[in-house]
Write a protein that holds these residues in place. Structure first.
Motif, PDB file in Angstrom:
ATOM      1  N   LYS A  72      -2.139  -0.196  -9.290  1.00 45.27           N
ATOM      2  CA  LYS A  72      -0.769  -0.022  -8.803  1.00 45.27           C
ATOM      3  C   LYS A  72      -0.661   1.338  -8.110  1.00 45.27           C
ATOM      4  O   LYS A  72      -0.050   2.276  -8.610  1.00 45.27           O
ATOM      5  CB  LYS A  72       0.224  -0.093  -9.961  1.00 45.27           C
ATOM      6  N   LEU A  79       4.227   5.467  -9.267  1.00 44.73           N
ATOM      7  CA  LEU A  79       4.545   4.046  -9.353  1.00 44.73           C
ATOM      8  C   LEU A  79       3.924   3.444 -10.615  1.00 44.73           C
ATOM      9  O   LEU A  79       4.592   2.760 -11.398  1.00 44.73           O
ATOM     10  CB  LEU A  79       4.043   3.309  -8.111  1.00 44.73           C
ATOM     11  N   ARG A  82       5.637   4.754 -13.803  1.00 44.92           N
ATOM     12  CA  ARG A  82       6.939   4.136 -14.067  1.00 44.92           C
ATOM     13  C   ARG A  82       6.771   2.741 -14.663  1.00 44.92           C
ATOM     14  O   ARG A  82       7.507   2.347 -15.574  1.00 44.92           O
ATOM     15  CB  ARG A  82       7.767   4.065 -12.779  1.00 44.92           C
TER      16      ARG A  82
END
Length: 326
Positions: A72, A79, A82
């Motif tokens: 990711k 990103l 999170r």
């Protein structure tokens, strides 16, 4: 990519000669029969793949479940962070976080979307990696590159895998020390940054040795200098910055495994134990050494202490570099 040497479809275990052939630990309800995602904050093909494959295969062998890499990339690793911070804390989603994720990106972004300490259980640090300043082969030496950068401010460029990363801040620090300027070109991960440096679309970059090893050996990039106290055996033909007249320019990048806060202690303890035992195998360590990776397992308390120590240090570096949060 150079990472393919020894890292094929059969993974690190085959490359290292079956080092993880020992029986798995006794299975418990977790993770038996389940697939656990280890979220990788970088694009496929970089040094994080070497480390990610080590981590997932050690955990699969030791714990009995299926651990898979889930790339990711984006937003300077925030990103991925999170995603994991917001995941259900049931042991099914882990993060292969880095020094950037927890001590650089939270300072470089106004709203990274996570708290580097409050949102995670820092299960253990896994390893540290060697870095090299590599350049397109048209640059024969560090001195030649810096002379051109001084003569033509902003005409030359350097690639990174994001603002505030361990490819970005060291370069800002280095340019400040030598009094040169270069254009910053951020990419969504190390592989595309390295690809453009090889192609000559950018002039240089700080790259992890595990990511650029094959390219160095084949002459597609040239190693100009390395931020180590002395030349390691793996990169003995590249001078240190100290040898080039820039003392105390030393740093390493570290990787660790994290879980969302609230993940049961029984699960995180098993992960820590499995990684500590698996990465202590002498044959695994020998393989890691060929990739410029040093195992550095440490528990939760030591991992948190390192982050707490490095956050203010990196904040001062960003302030000196005039880098404001984006």
């Amino acid at each position: 990519m150079g990472l393919r040497a020894g890292i094929g479809r059969r993974g690190v275990i085959a490359a290292a000669g079956g080092v993880l052939a020992a029986p798995a630990l006794a299975q418990a309800p977790w993770p038996a029969g389940q697939t656990v995602a280890v979220v990788i904050p970088y694009a496929p093909g970089g040094a994080s793949d070497v480390i990610g494959r080590l981590v997932t295969q050690v955990l699969s062998e030791k714990l009995g479940g299926t651990f898979v890499m889930d790339h990711k990339p984006g937003a300077s690793t925030s990103l991925a962070a999170r995603i994991v911070a917001r995941a259900k804390p049931d042991g099914m989603t882990l993060l292969l976080g880095t020094i950037a994720t927890f001590t650089l990106t939270p300072l470089a972004l106004r709203n990274p979307g996570y708290d580097p300490l409050a949102d995670f259980i820092h299960i253990t640090q896994v390893c540290e990696t060697l870095s090299v300043l590599v350049a397109h082969p048209r640059w024969g030496s560090f001195e030649a590159l810096m002379a051109a950068a001084k003569a033509r401010p902003d005409a030359l460029s350097y690639a990174t895998w994001g603002v505030g990363t361990t490819a970005h801040l060291p370069m800002l620090d280095l340019l400040g020390r030598v009094g040169a300027e270069m254009l910053h070109v951020p990419y969504n991960g190390s592989p595309p940054a390295l690809t453009d440096t090889i192609a000559g679309r950018t002039d240089c970059m700080f790259a992890l040795y595990a990511a650029c090893k094959g390219h160095l050996e084949e002459g597609r990039v040239k190693g100009l200098a390395q931020p180590t106290p002395e030349r390691p055996a793996a990169i003995a033909n590249v001078p240190t910055f100290a040898e080039l007249g820039i003392p105390d320019f030393v740093y390493t990048e570290w990787y660790g495994v994290q879980a969302p806060v609230g993940t049961p202690r029984a699960i995180t303890d098993r992960i820590e134990r499995a990684l500590t035992e698996g990465l202590a195998d002498p044959r695994i360590q020998a393989f890691m050494a060929t990739q410029g990776i040093a195992p550095s397992a440490m528990g939760n308390a030591a991992a948190v202490a390192r982050i707490e120590r490095e956050l203010p240090s990196n904040r001062r570096l960003m302030q000196r570099a005039g880098l404001n949060p984006e």
